[in-house]
Design an enzyme around this catalytic site. Structure first.
Site, mmCIF file in Angstrom:
data_model
loop_
_atom_site.group_PDB
_atom_site.id
_atom_site.type_symbol
_atom_site.label_atom_id
_atom_site.label_comp_id
_atom_site.label_asym_id
_atom_site.label_seq_id
_atom_site.Cartn_x
_atom_site.Cartn_y
_atom_site.Cartn_z
ATOM 1 C CB SER A 1 -0.782 0.297 1.415
ATOM 2 O OG SER A 1 -1.580 0.807 1.002
ATOM 3 C CG ASP B 1 -7.491 -3.244 -3.656
ATOM 4 O OD1 ASP B 1 -7.808 -2.450 -3.291
ATOM 5 O OD2 ASP B 1 -6.104 -2.804 -3.831
ATOM 6 C CG HIS C 1 -4.869 -2.562 0.045
ATOM 7 N ND1 HIS C 1 -4.974 -2.083 -1.579
ATOM 8 C CD2 HIS C 1 -4.285 -2.402 0.900
ATOM 9 C CE1 HIS C 1 -4.231 -1.225 -1.125
ATOM 10 N NE2 HIS C 1 -4.225 -0.664 0.442
#
Length: 491
Positions: free
Chosen positions: A180, A415, A468
């Site tokens: 991320s 995601d 994610h």
């Protein structure tokens, strides 16, 4: 004379032992509340202090490789945020334990050995970074103002001091990994590490490469990825997609065209009730949450309590409060709004991280892992003042990969926060020759995703059906590509 030499030798051995072994003994984690049994390898945790007035204290948890600690790689793991603790990865993704919710109200989670822990093939350093995140702290909270370049420099200093503390691992291959917003952390830290190596800064880190999962990279590529992703996944109609294409002309992130903004608003409304971190997972809305583990909310941070008493936390692994990049790519230059700030304006979607919050705020757990009381209450993500000041990561990736460092960029393909469509586009944009054309890769005999390998040891990989935080959704598949890539095997 011989006796004097012997005494001097014994004294030198004593000093060596004091410098190198006793501090490690002090950092040794001997047991953990909630776990019964023997650790498969040694665990160490504590602080590396960066000089200053007052100093900064960076917290780490190190799991020694269960396989061959002398030879196996050492991997620094960074969660994103910015402002989120790397215990996210430890508790919910690829740490040595799986956490089971307590069967009794007020009890601690029960820990079981994780068969797909990444520590089975590598030593993993979980670092709370930057200062103010997780258990990392300073008595001067004005230090809790950070940016990309400062965070990278301090993480590099941490690594130098950490290897001084653990010199037996300095010869091991060293990698950096994360997900991320760590898509910003990792290339910037790696760049500082490489500069240090070239300058002869001691100790010389045996840096080999890095891996980034569902990472932000470039505001244009990330920002223009959602609409094509939503269309390809069947989330918006052909008509809406074609209208957006015509009105926005491929610019979905900062168009000043009023008609473009209207169609993007319409698309946002269509997608609003989906779990943006994994479109396959349910989204738990206000009033629908059921606390299957605990009925008591007193342990929760204020940010949870603000949600209202009807919004109860979920069971283990049905959580994402404070997820690594808080709302949606892209990351724009300047000060980044974090979850505690966003919550004043938007409803936190689909999220919860109860078990980590219970466990890491337990006094016995904190004592076992040597977390100082001065660090305050642990929460997954904190309200920092953080500036994105490193710009696009494209030049970082280009410079590092063309300098001989191995790179793996992976994406959970469901995601919607940092869609794989943008990541695939920017990896192609580097212009490297394809050396292994797009093909499936397998785990446990099944297609687990797809992979494309480029020149300069640069690889892009997708994980089928993952969101994610890939290891959270696909632990076995993640362990397989992680271990194969580290070993230089064909994935």
């Amino acid at each position: 004379m011989a006796m004097l030499n012997l005494m001097l030798f014994l004294m030198s051995i004593s000093v060596f032992m004091a410098l190198h072994f006793y501090p490690l003994e002090a950092a040794l984690v001997r047991s953990l509340p909630g776990f019964k049994g023997t650790f498969p390898s040694k665990h160490y945790s504590g602080y590396v202090t960066l000089e200053g007035n007052p100093p900064k204290n960076l917290f780490y948890y190190f799991v020694v490789s269960e396989k061959n600690p002398v030879r196996d790689p050492v991997v620094l793991w960074l969660n994103g945020g910015p402002g989120c603790s790397s215990f996210d990865g430890f508790v919910y993704e690829h740490g040595p334990f799986n956490f089971e919710a307590a069967k009794q109200r007020g009890g601690l989670p029960v820990l079981h050995l994780n068969p797909y822990s990444w520590s089975k093939v590598a030593g993993i350093i979980y670092l709370d970074s930057p200062i103010g995140v997780g258990f990392s702290y300073s008595v001067n909270t004005s230090y809790y103002v950070n940016g990309d370049l400062q965070t990278a420099a301090e993480t590099h200093l941490f690594l130098l001091k950490w290897f001084e503390k653990f010199p037996e691992f300095i010869a091991n291959p060293f990698y950096i990994a994360g997900e991320s917003y760590a898509g910003i952390y990792i290339p910037t830290v790696a760049s500082d590490v490489v500069k240090g190596i070239k300058a002869g800064v001691k100790p010389i880190i045996n840096f080999k490469g890095y891996m980034v999962g569902n990472g932000v990279c470039d505001s244009d590529y990330d920002g223009n990825s959602l609409v094509p992703f939503a269309h390809g996944m069947g989330l918006i109609s052909d008509h809406m997609f074609k209208e957006a294409e015509v009105l926005c002309k491929g610019n979905y992130r900062n168009s000043i065209n009023v008609d473009c903004q209207k169609i993007l608003t319409k698309i946002d409304r269509v997608l609003d009730d989906l779990n943006r971190y994994d479109i396959l997972e349910p989204c738990f809305h206000s009033g629908e949450l059921k606390d299957v583990a605990n009925g008591n909310m007193s342990f929760l941070p204020e940010s949870f309590k603000q949600l209202g008493s009807t919004e109860r936390p979920l069971a283990v692994r049905k959580r994402m409060f404070g997820r690594a990049w808080p709302f949606r790519a892209p990351v724009e230059d300047g000060i980044i709004p974090l979850w505690p700030q966003l919550m004043r304006k938007v409803t936190v979607p689909c999220l919860d991280d109860v078990q980590a919050t219970i466990w890491l705020n337990n006094d016995a757990v904190r004592k076992a892992i040597h977390a100082n009381p001065e660090s305050g209450n642990w929460s997954l993500c904190v309200d920092l003042r953080y500036t994105h000041d490193a710009g696009s990561m494209l030049s970082y990736h280009k410079n590092l990969s063309s300098s001989g460092y191995r790179v793996l960029i992976y994406s959970g393909d469901h995601d919607m926060c940092v869609p794989f469509t943008g990541t695939q586009a920017w990896t192609q944009s580097l212009g490297y020759q394809i050396v292994d054309e797009w093909r499936p890769w397998r785990s446990n005999g099944q297609v687990a995703g797809f992979i494309q390998e480029y020149a300069n040891n640069f690889t892009f990989l997708t994980v089928k059906g993952a969101g994610h935080t890939v290891p959270e959704y696909k632990p076995r598949e993640s362990f397989d590509f992680f271990s194969r890539w580290l070993n230089g095997q064909r994935i």
